[in-house]
Write a protein that holds these residues in place. Structure first.
Motif, PDB file in Angstrom:
ATOM      1  N   ASN A 128      11.996  35.596  12.390  1.00  0.00           N
ATOM      2  CA  ASN A 128      11.327  36.803  12.870  1.00  0.00           C
ATOM      3  C   ASN A 128      11.693  37.144  14.324  1.00  0.00           C
ATOM      4  OD1 ASN A 128       9.748  38.922  12.255  1.00  0.00           O
ATOM      5  ND2 ASN A 128       7.836  37.812  12.096  1.00  0.00           N
ATOM      6  N   LEU A 169      11.012  35.471  16.887  1.00  0.00           N
ATOM      7  CA  LEU A 169       9.959  35.080  17.826  1.00  0.00           C
ATOM      8  C   LEU A 169      10.403  33.893  18.680  1.00  0.00           C
ATOM      9  CD1 LEU A 169       6.891  35.380  15.424  1.00  0.00           C
ATOM     10  CD2 LEU A 169       7.407  36.889  17.336  1.00  0.00           C
ATOM     11  N   TYR A 188      12.194  44.364  17.799  1.00  0.00           N
ATOM     12  CA  TYR A 188      10.928  45.002  17.414  1.00  0.00           C
ATOM     13  C   TYR A 188      11.085  45.756  16.097  1.00  0.00           C
ATOM     14  CZ  TYR A 188       9.702  44.030  22.256  1.00  0.00           C
ATOM     15  OH  TYR A 188       9.448  43.413  23.442  1.00  0.00           O
ATOM     16  N   ARG A 194      11.372  43.320  13.166  1.00  0.00           N
ATOM     17  CA  ARG A 194      10.132  42.660  12.749  1.00  0.00           C
ATOM     18  C   ARG A 194       9.276  43.546  11.838  1.00  0.00           C
ATOM     19  NH1 ARG A 194       9.415  41.049  18.566  1.00  0.00           N
ATOM     20  NH2 ARG A 194      10.592  39.125  18.779  1.00  0.00           N
ATOM     21  N   GLU A 195       9.519  44.855  11.895  1.00  0.00           N
ATOM     22  CA  GLU A 195       8.762  45.733  11.000  1.00  0.00           C
ATOM     23  C   GLU A 195       9.071  45.420   9.543  1.00  0.00           C
ATOM     24  OE1 GLU A 195       8.993  49.955  11.859  1.00  0.00           O
ATOM     25  OE2 GLU A 195       9.456  49.493  13.941  1.00  0.00           O
ATOM     26  N   PHE A 255      -0.259  33.835   9.738  1.00  0.00           N
ATOM     27  CA  PHE A 255      -0.301  32.588  10.501  1.00  0.00           C
ATOM     28  C   PHE A 255      -1.415  31.664  10.009  1.00  0.00           C
ATOM     29  CE2 PHE A 255       1.725  35.791  12.986  1.00  0.00           C
ATOM     30  CZ  PHE A 255       2.707  35.137  13.702  1.00  0.00           C
ATOM     31  N   GLU A 315      -5.131  34.717  13.410  1.00  0.00           N
ATOM     32  CA  GLU A 315      -4.695  35.495  14.574  1.00  0.00           C
ATOM     33  C   GLU A 315      -5.045  36.971  14.450  1.00  0.00           C
ATOM     34  OE1 GLU A 315      -4.050  33.622  16.898  1.00  0.00           O
ATOM     35  OE2 GLU A 315      -3.360  31.807  15.869  1.00  0.00           O
ATOM     36  N   TYR A 348      -7.031  40.287  15.761  1.00  0.00           N
ATOM     37  CA  TYR A 348      -7.404  40.712  17.106  1.00  0.00           C
ATOM     38  C   TYR A 348      -8.928  40.678  17.193  1.00  0.00           C
ATOM     39  CZ  TYR A 348      -2.780  42.691  16.165  1.00  0.00           C
ATOM     40  OH  TYR A 348      -1.477  42.869  15.776  1.00  0.00           O
ATOM     41  N   HIS A 402     -11.150  41.630  19.252  1.00  0.00           N
ATOM     42  CA  HIS A 402     -11.910  42.740  19.826  1.00  0.00           C
ATOM     43  C   HIS A 402     -11.831  44.006  18.995  1.00  0.00           C
ATOM     44  CE1 HIS A 402      -7.801  43.107  20.956  1.00  0.00           C
ATOM     45  NE2 HIS A 402      -7.972  44.230  21.618  1.00  0.00           N
ATOM     46  N   VAL A 430       3.221  52.050  15.859  1.00  0.00           N
ATOM     47  CA  VAL A 430       4.651  51.824  15.642  1.00  0.00           C
ATOM     48  C   VAL A 430       5.232  52.876  14.695  1.00  0.00           C
ATOM     49  CG1 VAL A 430       6.400  50.178  14.852  1.00  0.00           C
ATOM     50  CG2 VAL A 430       4.357  49.356  16.042  1.00  0.00           C
ATOM     51  N   ASP A 470       0.317  32.374  19.188  1.00  0.00           N
ATOM     52  CA  ASP A 470       0.409  32.932  17.850  1.00  0.00           C
ATOM     53  C   ASP A 470      -0.227  34.308  17.745  1.00  0.00           C
ATOM     54  OD1 ASP A 470       1.936  31.017  16.701  1.00  0.00           O
ATOM     55  OD2 ASP A 470       0.338  30.037  15.577  1.00  0.00           O
ATOM     56  N   LEU A 471      -1.257  34.564  18.560  1.00  0.00           N
ATOM     57  CA  LEU A 471      -1.863  35.898  18.517  1.00  0.00           C
ATOM     58  C   LEU A 471      -0.845  36.935  18.992  1.00  0.00           C
ATOM     59  CD1 LEU A 471      -4.631  37.348  17.927  1.00  0.00           C
ATOM     60  CD2 LEU A 471      -4.882  37.471  20.383  1.00  0.00           C
ATOM     61  N   SER A 513       2.400  36.485  18.860  1.00  0.00           N
ATOM     62  CA  SER A 513       3.411  36.534  17.799  1.00  0.00           C
ATOM     63  C   SER A 513       2.951  37.434  16.663  1.00  0.00           C
ATOM     64  CB  SER A 513       3.666  35.139  17.239  1.00  0.00           C
ATOM     65  OG  SER A 513       4.172  34.304  18.246  1.00  0.00           O
ATOM     66  N   ALA A 514       1.649  37.347  16.326  1.00  0.00           N
ATOM     67  CA  ALA A 514       1.120  38.171  15.237  1.00  0.00           C
ATOM     68  C   ALA A 514       1.288  39.645  15.562  1.00  0.00           C
ATOM     69  CB  ALA A 514      -0.350  37.833  14.995  1.00  0.00           C
ATOM     70  N   ALA A 515       1.011  39.998  16.824  1.00  0.00           N
ATOM     71  CA  ALA A 515       1.166  41.394  17.231  1.00  0.00           C
ATOM     72  C   ALA A 515       2.637  41.804  17.155  1.00  0.00           C
ATOM     73  CB  ALA A 515       0.629  41.588  18.646  1.00  0.00           C
ATOM     74  N   TYR A 516       3.522  40.943  17.669  1.00  0.00           N
ATOM     75  CA  TYR A 516       4.953  41.232  17.602  1.00  0.00           C
ATOM     76  C   TYR A 516       5.425  41.367  16.158  1.00  0.00           C
ATOM     77  CZ  TYR A 516       5.939  40.264  22.537  1.00  0.00           C
ATOM     78  OH  TYR A 516       6.012  40.307  23.906  1.00  0.00           O
ATOM     79  N   SER A 517       4.890  40.502  15.289  1.00  0.00           N
ATOM     80  CA  SER A 517       5.399  40.478  13.918  1.00  0.00           C
ATOM     81  C   SER A 517       5.029  41.751  13.146  1.00  0.00           C
ATOM     82  CB  SER A 517       4.926  39.227  13.169  1.00  0.00           C
ATOM     83  OG  SER A 517       3.558  39.350  12.837  1.00  0.00           O
ATOM     84  N   THR A 518       4.063  42.528  13.663  1.00  0.00           N
ATOM     85  CA  THR A 518       3.797  43.803  13.001  1.00  0.00           C
ATOM     86  C   THR A 518       4.668  44.910  13.587  1.00  0.00           C
ATOM     87  OG1 THR A 518       2.021  44.393  14.534  1.00  0.00           O
ATOM     88  CG2 THR A 518       1.373  43.219  12.532  1.00  0.00           C
ATOM     89  N   GLY A 519       5.548  44.549  14.520  1.00  0.00           N
ATOM     90  CA  GLY A 519       6.472  45.540  15.057  1.00  0.00           C
ATOM     91  C   GLY A 519       6.056  46.113  16.401  1.00  0.00           C
ATOM     92  N   LEU A 520       4.900  45.680  16.925  1.00  0.00           N
ATOM     93  CA  LEU A 520       4.481  46.173  18.242  1.00  0.00           C
ATOM     94  C   LEU A 520       5.448  45.644  19.295  1.00  0.00           C
ATOM     95  CD1 LEU A 520       0.614  45.492  18.092  1.00  0.00           C
ATOM     96  CD2 LEU A 520       1.713  47.711  17.917  1.00  0.00           C
ATOM     97  N   ASN A 521       5.768  46.476  20.289  1.00  0.00           N
ATOM     98  CA  ASN A 521       6.650  45.992  21.345  1.00  0.00           C
ATOM     99  C   ASN A 521       5.817  45.380  22.475  1.00  0.00           C
ATOM    100  OD1 ASN A 521       5.701  48.089  22.983  1.00  0.00           O
ATOM    101  ND2 ASN A 521       7.360  49.460  22.362  1.00  0.00           N
ATOM    102  N   PHE A 522       6.484  44.903  23.523  1.00  0.00           N
ATOM    103  CA  PHE A 522       5.747  44.197  24.584  1.00  0.00           C
ATOM    104  C   PHE A 522       4.695  45.091  25.237  1.00  0.00           C
ATOM    105  CE2 PHE A 522       5.120  43.227  29.080  1.00  0.00           C
ATOM    106  CZ  PHE A 522       4.485  42.010  28.936  1.00  0.00           C
ATOM    107  N   GLN A 538       3.156  47.742  24.067  1.00  0.00           N
ATOM    108  CA  GLN A 538       2.030  47.997  23.159  1.00  0.00           C
ATOM    109  C   GLN A 538       1.153  46.757  23.014  1.00  0.00           C
ATOM    110  OE1 GLN A 538       4.616  49.143  19.977  1.00  0.00           O
ATOM    111  NE2 GLN A 538       4.135  51.326  20.173  1.00  0.00           N
ATOM    112  N   TYR A 557      -2.757  46.970  24.036  1.00  0.00           N
ATOM    113  CA  TYR A 557      -3.826  46.947  23.028  1.00  0.00           C
ATOM    114  C   TYR A 557      -4.397  45.562  22.765  1.00  0.00           C
ATOM    115  CZ  TYR A 557      -1.870  51.534  22.306  1.00  0.00           C
ATOM    116  OH  TYR A 557      -1.405  52.807  22.523  1.00  0.00           O
ATOM    117  N   ILE A 558      -3.618  44.533  23.057  1.00  0.00           N
ATOM    118  CA  ILE A 558      -4.078  43.185  22.709  1.00  0.00           C
ATOM    119  C   ILE A 558      -4.326  42.340  23.965  1.00  0.00           C
ATOM    120  CG2 ILE A 558      -3.612  41.146  21.292  1.00  0.00           C
ATOM    121  CD1 ILE A 558      -3.588  43.754  19.669  1.00  0.00           C
TER     122      ILE A 558
END
Lengths: 241, 218
Positions: free
Chosen positions: A48, A50, A73, A76-77, A83, A87, A89, A91, A105, B115-116, B118-127, B129, B133-134
């Motif tokens: 991925n 990462l 980026y 990864r889409e 995980f 993980e 969010y 909030h 995105v 990992d949190l 990574s989770a955000a990145y893995s949905t395609g969000l860039n740094f 974003q 948001y996170i």
């Protein structure tokens, strides 16, 4: 879909991945098992983008990760990831967790993204939790939300990193059922897990990793009945007890 | 029994206003510089990390009162003219508090699991974003109680600026006391005023801490 060619990775002096070769075809389901520290999760993270790797090449959908021009980026889409510790969010509500990436995105409109999110929540069996916060969900429910979140980006492949190992035993089944459902729909899947029942049922190929190497690979039943290496036999003996 | 206080009330409260103004400058500047310091402390670039770390470790290990003195006496040599005590105090506070706020920021960001992200990145969000948001919203919720606590400490510490002759409340109280000789009531009044403000602050901090704990964001 995913080609891993001769990939090696080091953390300092310690080699975590040793000459990994693997091809995952579209629609194929591959289960990776092995003792902790064997490099399974690291391999998923490398696929991925990462984690960087130092040798070899990984190609996802015809795009090489080694190419510095590759937009990670964007890449990864195509790959959804789930995980061990969910993980989510903390909030954001469940609905926001799922719609964030499609809205930011993919630039989907909010109603459009929310409609899709509700369909996914329906599919993982918890549409009534859309307005809840992650802290108010059980582990099994959180993991199902995490799966829905990954699916919301309509990925071509899903990777699961020990998705049930942080769950209480009675919640494992509800997560596995969602995963089996996905597999039956033809999703390409790469799953790190020790749930051997799941592996038997869905895996086209099972890989056993130890100390950063792929020690053995085999098809479903054959892998369990006739493991070739002693290391695999010992491992299976321990987890199937 | 508060006759000396009442007679000099406008003068004393005028001093209190100086404390408030100094605290506002110290906090605004400290938070801004502190954010940069915090980012520097989590930077992977050695030429950013080491100088910032040196700055933080140095200032956190000397008393604030020395920083105030040092600035007041050294700055005229560097700038070539005497500084207004308020400006000098404000600069010392900003430079000093930024190290504390910086460490609060650092802890807030480092408390977010890899990992949190990574989770955000893995949905395609860039740094950008992911940060917007996170990272920042979560870090901010976790930092809020310590930030309020540090702000209270900063507010209390503004009284230290009396050592360079700033006419804030403690300084003015000593002046009034030297004329009226009513130490107990005068200093009690100062203490009560500080107590009220800081007590309210600490309740607010507690409130946010509870709130975050309930939402399991902490």
């Amino acid at each position: 879909m995913i080609e891993i060619k001769n990939v090696s990775k080091w953390f300092g002096d310690f080699q975590v991945l040793v000459d990994i070769d693997e091809v995952v075809q579209r629609g194929q389901k591959v289960v990776i098992c092995g003792p902790s520290g064997s490099g399974k999760s690291t391999l998923l993270r490398c696929i991925n983008g990462l984690e960087p790797y130092q040798k070899g090449e990984i190609v996802v959908d015809g795009v090489s990760l080694s190419d510095p021009k590759t937009n990670l980026y964007k890449l990864r889409e195509k790959i959804g990831m789930v995980f061990q510790r969910f993980e989510l969010y903390p909030h954001m509500t469940v609905l926001r967790n799922i719609t964030l990436a499609p809205i930011k995105v993919r630039k989907k409109s909010r109603p459009q993204a929310e409609k899709k999110a509700m369909e996914l929540l329906e599919r993982v069996g918890i549409p009534d939790k859309a307005g809840a916060y992650p802290a108010n969900l059980s582990g099994g429910q959180q993991q199902r939300v995490a799966i829905a979140r990954a699916l919301a980006m309509e990925p071509a492949c899903m990777m699961f990193d020990e998705p049930t190992s942080a769950l209480d035993p009675e919640m494992i089944q509800e997560v596995l059922e969602v995963m089996i459902g996905l597999a039956k729909e033809g999703m390409t899947m790469l799953v790190v897990t020790h749930e051997m029942g799941f592996a038997r049922e869905v895996a086209d190929e099972i890989i056993f990793m130890d100390a950063g190497r792929i020690v053995e690979r085999g098809r479903g039943d054959e892998f369990f009945k006739n493991p070739k290496s002693q290391r695999t036999k010992d491992f299976l003996g321990q987890i199937l007890k | 029994m508060f006759d000396a206080v009442l007679e000099n009330l406008p003068y004393l409260l005028g001093g209190f206003l100086t404390n408030v103004k100094l605290a506002v400058f110290a906090l605004a500047g400290g938070l801004f510089l502190g954010t940069l310091v915090g980012l520097g402390r989590i930077s992977k670039r050695p030429w950013v990390y080491y100088p910032v770390t040196l700055y933080v470790n140095f200032l956190r290990n000397i008393p604030l009162i020395l920083v105030i003195f040092w600035f007041y006496f050294v700055m005229p040599i560097l700038v070539g003219k005497n500084l207004d005590p308020f400006v000098s105090a404000a600069v010392s506070f900003i430079v000093f508090e930024a190290t504390y706020f910086g460490e609060i920021f650092r802890a807030g960001f480092q408390s977010i699991s890899k990992d949190l992200v990574s989770a955000a990145y893995s949905t395609g969000l860039n740094f950008r974003q992911t940060a917007t948001y996170i990272l920042v919203p979560i870090a901010f919720r976790r930092m809020l109680p310590s930030m309020i606590t540090q702000s209270i400490i900063t507010f209390q510490d503004t009284s230290l600026a009396y050592v360079i002759g700033l006419a804030e409340m403690v300084r003015r109280t000593t002046i009034v006391d030297s004329i009226e000789v009513r130490s107990i009531q005068l200093y009690s009044f100062v203490a009560i005023l500080f107590f009220i403000i800081c007590f309210i602050g600490s309740r607010i901090s507690l409130h946010y801490e509870e709130k975050s704990r309930k939402a399991k964001v902490l």
